[in-house]
Design an enzyme around this catalytic site. Structure first.
Site, PDB file in Angstrom:
ATOM      1  N   GLU A 124     -30.439  58.741   9.359  1.00 44.73           N
ATOM      2  CA  GLU A 124     -30.078  57.258  10.028  1.00 44.73           C
ATOM      3  C   GLU A 124     -28.945  56.720   9.215  1.00 44.73           C
ATOM      4  O   GLU A 124     -28.110  55.761   9.836  1.00 44.73           O
ATOM      5  CB  GLU A 124     -31.178  56.222   9.851  1.00 44.73           C
ATOM      6  CG  GLU A 124     -31.379  54.964  10.489  1.00 44.73           C
ATOM      7  CD  GLU A 124     -30.895  55.066  11.883  1.00 44.73           C
ATOM      8  OE1 GLU A 124     -31.875  55.551  12.873  1.00 44.73           O
ATOM      9  OE2 GLU A 124     -30.078  54.467  12.457  1.00 44.73           O
ATOM     10  N   GLY A 182     -18.121  48.361  -3.160  1.00 45.33           N
ATOM     11  CA  GLY A 182     -19.081  49.743  -2.882  1.00 45.33           C
ATOM     12  C   GLY A 182     -19.073  50.171  -1.340  1.00 45.33           C
ATOM     13  O   GLY A 182     -19.637  51.033  -1.028  1.00 45.33           O
ATOM     14  N   GLU A 185     -14.913  54.757   0.615  1.00 47.64           N
ATOM     15  CA  GLU A 185     -15.262  56.236   0.162  1.00 47.64           C
ATOM     16  C   GLU A 185     -14.459  56.511  -0.947  1.00 47.64           C
ATOM     17  O   GLU A 185     -13.488  55.806  -1.149  1.00 47.64           O
ATOM     18  CB  GLU A 185     -14.664  57.260   1.381  1.00 47.64           C
ATOM     19  CG  GLU A 185     -15.225  57.052   2.783  1.00 47.64           C
ATOM     20  CD  GLU A 185     -16.791  57.464   2.584  1.00 47.64           C
ATOM     21  OE1 GLU A 185     -17.194  58.504   1.975  1.00 47.64           O
ATOM     22  OE2 GLU A 185     -17.613  56.424   2.853  1.00 47.64           O
ATOM     23  N   LYS A 200     -18.642  59.653  12.390  1.00 48.35           N
ATOM     24  CA  LYS A 200     -19.686  58.999  13.023  1.00 48.35           C
ATOM     25  C   LYS A 200     -19.902  59.148  14.469  1.00 48.35           C
ATOM     26  O   LYS A 200     -20.816  59.096  14.947  1.00 48.35           O
ATOM     27  CB  LYS A 200     -19.844  57.608  12.306  1.00 48.35           C
ATOM     28  CG  LYS A 200     -19.906  57.450  10.700  1.00 48.35           C
ATOM     29  CD  LYS A 200     -19.624  56.100  10.165  1.00 48.35           C
ATOM     30  CE  LYS A 200     -19.728  55.868   8.682  1.00 48.35           C
ATOM     31  NZ  LYS A 200     -19.241  54.668   8.192  1.00 48.35           N
ATOM     32  N   GLY A 298     -22.479  49.524   2.136  1.00 47.58           N
ATOM     33  CA  GLY A 298     -22.999  48.517   1.114  1.00 47.58           C
ATOM     34  C   GLY A 298     -24.083  49.132   0.433  1.00 47.58           C
ATOM     35  O   GLY A 298     -24.869  49.974   1.098  1.00 47.58           O
TER      36      GLY A 298
HETATM   37  N1  HSE Z   1     -16.947  54.139   3.699  1.00 46.98           N
HETATM   38  C1  HSE Z   1     -17.819  53.590   4.887  1.00 46.98           C
HETATM   39  C2  HSE Z   1     -17.394  52.446   5.367  1.00 46.98           C
HETATM   40  C3  HSE Z   1     -19.190  53.565   4.105  1.00 46.98           C
HETATM   41  O1  HSE Z   1     -16.635  51.759   4.862  1.00 46.98           O
HETATM   42  O2  HSE Z   1     -17.999  52.175   6.615  1.00 46.98           O
HETATM   43  C4  HSE Z   1     -20.186  53.717   5.097  1.00 46.98           C
HETATM   44  O3  HSE Z   1     -20.460  54.940   5.793  1.00 46.98           O
END
Ligand code: HSE
Length: 396
Positions: A124, A182, A185, A200, A298
């Site tokens: 999820e 945070g 990537e 995604k 996050g």
């Molecule tokens: N680096 C990804 C983003 C983290 O910024 O959406 C979450 O998958």
């Protein structure tokens, strides 16, 4: 008492630990039994941690412990996450993950192993961070043929675009802040060049189709070519520019998909999705449009989804949930020219606009003409690309 382990004590892993400790009673009430965290796997040294005795550097401690029923893989990357996950599933342990790269690349195989061993591979948190979207798509919308999915799937790029437009931040300082928060990537190219969103949308499309969609076949552009001028022109047309993962399920059974900056009218539900928020707009043949919205990245939001999967895995131990897909025998992705879009174009003043079809919102500005084209394929746009400074697909 269900025994669990966490693999990877980074941003998401430490969030999973925090939630397990913070909400222990709620978790126990939700699964009908307490969750005992028995191991945390990480190659780094955590000898100052208040629960340092939980840490191990050896995955075999977890694989060979018959008491462990569920493991959260939040280490990221393909290797050794793939080998660890495969061996855990083969050992009869459920694995839950936020690792979109692994799910998009090896999901079919790992899901198959989970079905064979009667456990669960749940993911999820791999799409939309803390937003409940995969389980609702697979289960609550199970009665629908899904027609389209359009999502703002990357928090970092949405955050950067928002900070640039609203707070006049430079690209570099907005990216730095996304890293500090945070969201980004380890290699931010995965965010800004669209690769994270590509994985995604491949996961969403695979789930909706029930068959694997190969992410390497999805045309992917990031936000690095978007200028503030583009954004300002979009504003004049009552629109915003967002990085969109798009999938359309065609009548011929194939799936057209791309990741690209798209222009969205301000009236669209996706237009107001700002900051680190993500949203996934799904169109089903029975339900119509449904939008899932929330924090897309996050520590605690992502960990919230991981821990919910831990609960689900504990509750369904020994019974594989139908949240996944099977490996497609052939490539299901449609050719890029099977789908037409209108484009927002900034073109040289001397470019022949007849080639752009029925042009709308035409404006002559300085040395360029700005307008919206008629419906064109990507191939048709490529043929006239030399006269075009910017061409951004419009999301209808
Ligand atoms: N680096 C990804 C983003 C983290 O910024 O959406 C979450 O998958």
């Amino acid at each position: 008492m269900a025994k669990a382990a966490i693999m990877g004590y980074g941003t998401v892993g430490s969030g999973v630990y925090e939630i397990i400790r913070m909400n222990a009673d709620k978790l126990a009430a939700s699964c009908g039994e307490e969750i005992e965290l028995k191991y945390i796997l990480d190659i780094r040294d955590f000898s100052d941690h208040p629960e340092k005795e939980l840490f191990t550097k050896d995955v075999n401690d977890i694989i060979n412990d018959p008491g462990i029923s569920v493991v959260a893989e939040v280490m990221g990357g393909l290797h050794p996450a793939y080998e660890f996950t495969r061996d855990l599933l083969l050992a009869g342990k459920s694995v839950v993950t936020s690792n979109k790269e692994l799910v998009a690349t090896y999901g079919s195989e790992l899901l198959e192993i989970a079905r064979e061993t009667g456990v669960n591979y749940l993911f999820e948190a791999s799409v939309g961070g803390g937003i409940p979207v995969l389980r609702p798509l697979a289960r609550c919308l199970a009665a629908n043929n899904i027609k389209k999915i359009a999502g703002i799937l990357n928090g970092t790029t949405n955050y950067i675009l928002y900070q640039m437009i609203t707070n006049d931040k430079s690209f570099a300082s907005a990216l730095k802040q996304a890293q500090a928060n945070g969201y980004a990537e380890r290699n931010p190219a995965a965010d800004i060049e669209g690769h994270d969103a590509c994985r995604k949308i491949a996961i969403l499309a695979s789930l909706a189709a029930g068959k694997s969609i190969d992410y390497t076949r999805i045309s992917t552009e990031g936000i690095t070519d978007i200028t503030l001028e583009d954004v300002k022109h979009a504003e004049q047309l009552d629109s915003v520019i967002k990085l969109i993962g798009y999938a359309e399920f065609l009548e011929n059974g194939r799936v057209y998909a791309h990741v690209a900056p798209m222009m969205i009218n301000k009236h669209s539900m996706l237009a107001g999705v700002d900051d680190v928020f993500n949203a996934v707009l799904v169109n089903g043949d029975a339900v119509g449009d449904v939008m899932f919205y929330g924090p897309g990245a996050g520590k605690l939001p992502t960990a919230s989804a991981v821990v919910a999967d831990i609960i689900d895995a504990v509750e369904h131990y020994g019974k594989t949930r139908n949240i996944g897909w099977v490996k497609a025998d052939e490539d299901l992705t449609a050719d890029r020219d099977e789908k037409k879009f209108r484009y927002f174009v900034r073109a040289d003043k001397d470019a022949d606009i007849a080639v752009f079809g029925k042009v709308e919102e035409f404006k002559s500005l300085g040395d360029e003409n700005v307008f919206m084209t008629g419906y064109m394929t990507a191939g048709e746009m490529d043929a006239v690309r030399s006269a075009v400074k910017t061409a951004i697909r419009i999301l209808d």
